[in-house]
Motif scaffolding. Structure first.
Motif, PDB file in Angstrom:
ATOM      1  N   ASP A  83       0.833  -1.212   0.000  1.00  0.00           N
ATOM      2  CA  ASP A  83       0.000   0.000   0.000  1.00  0.00           C
ATOM      3  C   ASP A  83       0.862   1.254   0.000  1.00  0.00           C
ATOM      4  O   ASP A  83       0.546   2.231  -0.685  1.00  0.00           O
ATOM      5  N   SER A  84       1.954   1.232   0.754  1.00  0.00           N
ATOM      6  CA  SER A  84       2.870   2.375   0.781  1.00  0.00           C
ATOM      7  C   SER A  84       3.484   2.613  -0.590  1.00  0.00           C
ATOM      8  O   SER A  84       3.611   3.753  -1.038  1.00  0.00           O
ATOM      9  N   VAL A  85       3.856   1.518  -1.264  1.00  0.00           N
ATOM     10  CA  VAL A  85       4.434   1.637  -2.605  1.00  0.00           C
ATOM     11  C   VAL A  85       3.434   2.294  -3.545  1.00  0.00           C
ATOM     12  O   VAL A  85       3.786   3.168  -4.345  1.00  0.00           O
ATOM     13  N   LYS A  86       2.175   1.898  -3.467  1.00  0.00           N
ATOM     14  CA  LYS A  86       1.138   2.494  -4.331  1.00  0.00           C
ATOM     15  C   LYS A  86       1.020   3.991  -4.083  1.00  0.00           C
ATOM     16  O   LYS A  86       0.923   4.780  -5.024  1.00  0.00           O
ATOM     17  N   ILE A  87       1.040   4.389  -2.820  1.00  0.00           N
ATOM     18  CA  ILE A  87       0.919   5.807  -2.482  1.00  0.00           C
ATOM     19  C   ILE A  87       2.126   6.584  -3.001  1.00  0.00           C
ATOM     20  O   ILE A  87       1.983   7.659  -3.588  1.00  0.00           O
ATOM     21  N   ILE A  88       3.309   6.043  -2.797  1.00  0.00           N
ATOM     22  CA  ILE A  88       4.528   6.717  -3.276  1.00  0.00           C
ATOM     23  C   ILE A  88       4.500   6.824  -4.790  1.00  0.00           C
ATOM     24  O   ILE A  88       4.809   7.878  -5.361  1.00  0.00           O
TER      25      ILE A  88
ATOM     26  N   THR B 268       8.568   4.396 -11.246  1.00  0.00           N
ATOM     27  CA  THR B 268       8.922   3.004 -10.972  1.00  0.00           C
ATOM     28  C   THR B 268      10.355   2.897 -10.492  1.00  0.00           C
ATOM     29  O   THR B 268      10.643   2.191  -9.515  1.00  0.00           O
ATOM     30  N   GLU B 269      11.248   3.579 -11.144  1.00  0.00           N
ATOM     31  CA  GLU B 269      12.652   3.541 -10.756  1.00  0.00           C
ATOM     32  C   GLU B 269      12.855   4.121  -9.359  1.00  0.00           C
ATOM     33  O   GLU B 269      13.624   3.584  -8.551  1.00  0.00           O
ATOM     34  N   PHE B 270      12.131   5.201  -9.068  1.00  0.00           N
ATOM     35  CA  PHE B 270      12.216   5.807  -7.741  1.00  0.00           C
ATOM     36  C   PHE B 270      11.781   4.802  -6.673  1.00  0.00           C
ATOM     37  O   PHE B 270      12.479   4.598  -5.680  1.00  0.00           O
ATOM     38  N   VAL B 271      10.645   4.147  -6.882  1.00  0.00           N
ATOM     39  CA  VAL B 271      10.126   3.171  -5.917  1.00  0.00           C
ATOM     40  C   VAL B 271      11.042   1.951  -5.834  1.00  0.00           C
ATOM     41  O   VAL B 271      11.301   1.438  -4.751  1.00  0.00           O
ATOM     42  N   ARG B 272      11.551   1.498  -6.960  1.00  0.00           N
ATOM     43  CA  ARG B 272      12.450   0.335  -6.971  1.00  0.00           C
ATOM     44  C   ARG B 272      13.682   0.608  -6.104  1.00  0.00           C
ATOM     45  O   ARG B 272      14.130  -0.266  -5.357  1.00  0.00           O
ATOM     46  N   ASN B 273      14.216   1.824  -6.169  1.00  0.00           N
ATOM     47  CA  ASN B 273      15.404   2.174  -5.393  1.00  0.00           C
ATOM     48  C   ASN B 273      15.138   2.222  -3.885  1.00  0.00           C
ATOM     49  O   ASN B 273      16.070   2.116  -3.091  1.00  0.00           O
ATOM     50  N   LEU B 274      13.868   2.346  -3.503  1.00  0.00           N
ATOM     51  CA  LEU B 274      13.526   2.333  -2.079  1.00  0.00           C
ATOM     52  C   LEU B 274      13.619   0.924  -1.489  1.00  0.00           C
ATOM     53  O   LEU B 274      13.743   0.761  -0.275  1.00  0.00           O
TER      54      LEU B 274
ATOM     55  N   LEU C 219      11.409  -1.391  -0.995  1.00  0.00           N
ATOM     56  CA  LEU C 219      10.372  -1.747  -0.027  1.00  0.00           C
ATOM     57  C   LEU C 219       9.790  -3.127  -0.300  1.00  0.00           C
ATOM     58  O   LEU C 219       9.419  -3.841   0.628  1.00  0.00           O
ATOM     59  N   ILE C 220       9.680  -3.460  -1.587  1.00  0.00           N
ATOM     60  CA  ILE C 220       9.116  -4.747  -1.983  1.00  0.00           C
ATOM     61  C   ILE C 220       9.972  -5.327  -3.094  1.00  0.00           C
ATOM     62  O   ILE C 220      10.811  -4.636  -3.669  1.00  0.00           O
ATOM     63  N   SER C 221       9.744  -6.585  -3.409  1.00  0.00           N
ATOM     64  CA  SER C 221      10.532  -7.234  -4.458  1.00  0.00           C
ATOM     65  C   SER C 221      10.171  -6.648  -5.820  1.00  0.00           C
ATOM     66  O   SER C 221       9.097  -6.076  -6.011  1.00  0.00           O
ATOM     67  N   ASP C 222      11.070  -6.805  -6.772  1.00  0.00           N
ATOM     68  CA  ASP C 222      10.811  -6.328  -8.131  1.00  0.00           C
ATOM     69  C   ASP C 222       9.582  -7.016  -8.726  1.00  0.00           C
ATOM     70  O   ASP C 222       8.799  -6.390  -9.448  1.00  0.00           O
ATOM     71  N   LYS C 223       9.408  -8.279  -8.402  1.00  0.00           N
ATOM     72  CA  LYS C 223       8.256  -9.035  -8.905  1.00  0.00           C
ATOM     73  C   LYS C 223       6.947  -8.417  -8.393  1.00  0.00           C
ATOM     74  O   LYS C 223       5.996  -8.226  -9.147  1.00  0.00           O
ATOM     75  N   GLU C 224       6.904  -8.107  -7.090  1.00  0.00           N
ATOM     76  CA  GLU C 224       5.710  -7.486  -6.506  1.00  0.00           C
ATOM     77  C   GLU C 224       5.508  -6.082  -7.067  1.00  0.00           C
ATOM     78  O   GLU C 224       4.376  -5.661  -7.322  1.00  0.00           O
ATOM     79  N   LEU C 225       6.595  -5.368  -7.288  1.00  0.00           N
ATOM     80  CA  LEU C 225       6.504  -4.027  -7.859  1.00  0.00           C
ATOM     81  C   LEU C 225       5.921  -4.091  -9.264  1.00  0.00           C
ATOM     82  O   LEU C 225       5.073  -3.278  -9.630  1.00  0.00           O
ATOM     83  N   GLU C 226       6.336  -5.062 -10.037  1.00  0.00           N
ATOM     84  CA  GLU C 226       5.807  -5.215 -11.408  1.00  0.00           C
ATOM     85  C   GLU C 226       4.300  -5.448 -11.398  1.00  0.00           C
ATOM     86  O   GLU C 226       3.590  -4.935 -12.258  1.00  0.00           O
ATOM     87  N   LYS C 227       3.814  -6.218 -10.438  1.00  0.00           N
ATOM     88  CA  LYS C 227       2.377  -6.447 -10.324  1.00  0.00           C
ATOM     89  C   LYS C 227       1.635  -5.128 -10.097  1.00  0.00           C
ATOM     90  O   LYS C 227       0.568  -4.891 -10.656  1.00  0.00           O
TER      91      LYS C 227
ATOM     92  N   ILE D 196       2.819  -2.077 -10.851  1.00  0.00           N
ATOM     93  CA  ILE D 196       3.012  -1.223 -12.030  1.00  0.00           C
ATOM     94  C   ILE D 196       2.000  -1.592 -13.111  1.00  0.00           C
ATOM     95  O   ILE D 196       1.471  -0.725 -13.808  1.00  0.00           O
ATOM     96  N   ASP D 197       1.695  -2.889 -13.243  1.00  0.00           N
ATOM     97  CA  ASP D 197       0.718  -3.341 -14.240  1.00  0.00           C
ATOM     98  C   ASP D 197      -0.631  -2.677 -14.052  1.00  0.00           C
ATOM     99  O   ASP D 197      -1.384  -2.487 -15.020  1.00  0.00           O
ATOM    100  N   LEU D 198      -0.949  -2.283 -12.838  1.00  0.00           N
ATOM    101  CA  LEU D 198      -2.231  -1.612 -12.560  1.00  0.00           C
ATOM    102  C   LEU D 198      -2.274  -0.227 -13.192  1.00  0.00           C
ATOM    103  O   LEU D 198      -3.352   0.307 -13.425  1.00  0.00           O
ATOM    104  N   TYR D 199      -1.113   0.350 -13.439  1.00  0.00           N
ATOM    105  CA  TYR D 199      -1.032   1.717 -13.948  1.00  0.00           C
ATOM    106  C   TYR D 199      -0.807   1.781 -15.449  1.00  0.00           C
ATOM    107  O   TYR D 199      -0.714   2.859 -16.021  1.00  0.00           O
ATOM    108  N   LYS D 200      -0.686   0.634 -16.094  1.00  0.00           N
ATOM    109  CA  LYS D 200      -0.439   0.614 -17.543  1.00  0.00           C
ATOM    110  C   LYS D 200      -1.744   0.652 -18.307  1.00  0.00           C
ATOM    111  O   LYS D 200      -2.775   0.261 -17.893  1.00  0.00           O
TER     112      LYS D 200
END
Length: 128
Positions: free
Chosen positions: A86-91, A106-112, A114-122, A124-128
């Protein structure tokens, strides 16, 4: 509670002054003190004694308590992981609202981290 369960917490170590006789007796029972109030407390005390004297029952109770603790810990971990997502989504949304591209956000959040790249991709798919 969020899972629909109602939990009642009784602190049997504080004074029960001003409380009902039933609640006072329950506090005594919880503190392993004898209670002489009614047939319900008599039954409870008898059952507690039987359980405490039965090694097999005590083992079952300890196993049950262990499983409950494991369940609570797992639920806590799941809640913690959901909180990070949820924090990743807000950021991510804040980055997008501040004019960043999806790639930049995405790159900004990835550098934090907070979650795995796999979870981040899931996410990010919501925003495409």
């Amino acid at each position: 509670m969020q899972d629909g369960v109602t939990k009642i917490i009784i602190n049997s170590q504080v004074s029960a002054e001003g409380q009902s006789e039933d609640l006072k007796a329950l506090a005594k029972l919880m503190n392993n003190e004898p209670v002489n109030l009614n047939k319900y407390f008599d039954y409870a005390q008898r059952r507690i004694k039987e359980i405490n004297e039965d090694p097999e029952m005590r083992e079952k109770i300890m196993l049950y308590e262990t499983r409950m603790l494991e369940r609570e810990q797992a639920a806590g971990k799941a809640g913690y992981e959901q909180g990070k997502a949820d924090s990743v989504k807000i950021i991510l949304e804040n980055q997008l609202n501040n004019g960043k591209t999806l790639e930049q956000a995405t790159e900004f959040v990835r550098n934090l981290k907070l979650i795995s790249d796999k979870e981040l991709e899931k996410i990010i798919d919501l925003y495409k």
